[in-house]
Design a protein around this motif. Structure first.
Motif, PDB file in Angstrom:
ATOM      1  N   GLY A 132       0.809  -1.205   0.000  1.00 11.44           N
ATOM      2  CA  GLY A 132       0.000   0.000   0.000  1.00 11.44           C
ATOM      3  C   GLY A 132       0.844   1.256   0.000  1.00 11.44           C
ATOM      4  N   ALA A 133       1.952   1.216   0.724  1.00 17.03           N
ATOM      5  CA  ALA A 133       2.844   2.375   0.762  1.00 17.03           C
ATOM      6  C   ALA A 133       3.448   2.664  -0.607  1.00 17.03           C
ATOM      7  CB  ALA A 133       3.944   2.144   1.799  1.00 17.03           C
ATOM      8  N   ARG A 134       3.678   1.615  -1.386  1.00 19.86           N
ATOM      9  CA  ARG A 134       4.233   1.818  -2.726  1.00 19.86           C
ATOM     10  C   ARG A 134       3.188   2.397  -3.685  1.00 19.86           C
ATOM     11  NH1 ARG A 134       6.253  -3.447  -1.610  1.00 19.86           N
ATOM     12  NH2 ARG A 134       4.674  -4.382  -2.957  1.00 19.86           N
ATOM     13  N   LEU A 135       1.935   2.026  -3.517  1.00 21.84           N
ATOM     14  CA  LEU A 135       0.899   2.379  -4.493  1.00 21.84           C
ATOM     15  C   LEU A 135       0.186   3.683  -4.189  1.00 21.84           C
ATOM     16  CD1 LEU A 135      -0.981  -0.990  -5.130  1.00 21.84           C
ATOM     17  CD2 LEU A 135       0.990  -0.069  -6.326  1.00 21.84           C
ATOM     18  N   LEU A 136      -0.046   3.958  -2.917  1.00 19.16           N
ATOM     19  CA  LEU A 136      -0.934   5.041  -2.542  1.00 19.16           C
ATOM     20  C   LEU A 136      -0.201   6.365  -2.377  1.00 19.16           C
ATOM     21  CD1 LEU A 136      -3.034   3.155   0.159  1.00 19.16           C
ATOM     22  CD2 LEU A 136      -3.700   3.632  -2.216  1.00 19.16           C
ATOM     23  N   ARG A 137      -0.889   7.421  -2.745  1.00 22.75           N
ATOM     24  CA  ARG A 137      -0.353   8.771  -2.542  1.00 22.75           C
ATOM     25  C   ARG A 137      -0.672   9.248  -1.129  1.00 22.75           C
ATOM     26  NH1 ARG A 137      -2.904  10.483  -8.237  1.00 22.75           N
ATOM     27  NH2 ARG A 137      -4.716   9.770  -7.061  1.00 22.75           N
ATOM     28  N   SER A 138      -0.041  10.333  -0.721  1.00 24.92           N
ATOM     29  CA  SER A 138      -0.264  10.892   0.604  1.00 24.92           C
ATOM     30  C   SER A 138      -1.748  11.186   0.820  1.00 24.92           C
ATOM     31  CB  SER A 138       0.548  12.173   0.771  1.00 24.92           C
ATOM     32  OG  SER A 138       0.306  12.772   2.020  1.00 24.92           O
ATOM     33  N   GLY A 139      -2.274  10.747   1.949  1.00 24.97           N
ATOM     34  CA  GLY A 139      -3.667  10.972   2.294  1.00 24.97           C
ATOM     35  C   GLY A 139      -4.623   9.909   1.812  1.00 24.97           C
ATOM     36  N   ALA A 140      -4.177   9.022   0.933  1.00 28.47           N
ATOM     37  CA  ALA A 140      -5.061   7.989   0.381  1.00 28.47           C
ATOM     38  C   ALA A 140      -5.400   6.953   1.456  1.00 28.47           C
ATOM     39  CB  ALA A 140      -4.411   7.314  -0.812  1.00 28.47           C
TER      40      ALA A 140
END
Length: 210
Positions: A132-140
């Protein structure tokens, strides 16, 4: 403990039916309406039978849904349910193992995972947050649903029985301590945002990418 899914009535061998989906999908959708973004791609990790993603795709037509699972039988079932529903906002299912270092998807605007954390090794939860950390942008949002053990909150007898059954099937499974889940999320760069109590002694947990 019974199997989590069975052959769907009248659906042939491809489609599987998970009885829990009929009981929890409306309650989960109510919370998702508050937590999901207004548009974008939602990656569902461990989609299981595929019944949840079909229901959510209908409930949230403004979102694009990407189901996934590491189990070939699950992928077949997801494709069967999705094909029958014919919702344009469901992508073909991906073969995705949460514990693996590389995922076959480049980005997502939200991540949803239902009933995986307790029916998988702890490494899958660590991999879920790392992926998830690799895929998601800040706040997602990264959203979890399932049963947990909470410090200073008595665990329901039904959940204690459920935990014992899980561990009897596989010693690597079992209800996770919520503090351990929060710590794993923080280590991967997620902030714990909200907890909501759900029917049948389950929880929905909201984390946001920092």
């Amino acid at each position: 403990m019974t199997d989590p899914w069975t052959a769907a009535d009248g659906g042939g061998e491809a489609k599987r039916h998970a009885p829990a989906t009929l009981r929890n999908r409306e309650a989960i959708a109510t919370v998702l309406a508050d937590w999901l973004p207004p548009a974008g791609r939602v990656l569902e990790v461990a989609s299981g039978s595929g019944e949840h993603v079909v229901h959510f795709a209908a409930a949230f037509p403004h979102l694009d849904w990407q189901p996934s699972d590491p189990d070939p039988d699950a992928l077949t079932s997801i494709a069967a349910w999705s094909g029958e529903a014919a919702h344009a906002n469901i992508a073909p299912p991906l073969c995705l193992d949460a514990a693996a270092g590389g995922w076959p998807i480049g980005y997502a605007d939200a991540l949803l995972c239902i009933n995986m954390v307790h029916i998988s090794p702890w490494e899958a939860t660590l991999g879920l947050f790392a992926g998830g950390a690799r895929l998601l942008r800040s706040g997602a949002p990264l959203i979890l649903y399932g049963a947990y053990v909470e410090p200073d909150v008595p665990t329901a007898p039904s959940n204690l029985t459920f935990d014992a059954n899980l561990r009897a099937r596989n010693p690597a499974w079992g209800l996770r301590n919520l503090d351990d889940v929060k710590a794993a999320a923080a280590d991967a760069g997620f902030l714990f945002a909200e907890r909501r109590a759900m029917p049948a002694n389950n929880l929905m947990l909201l984390f946001r990418r920092s």
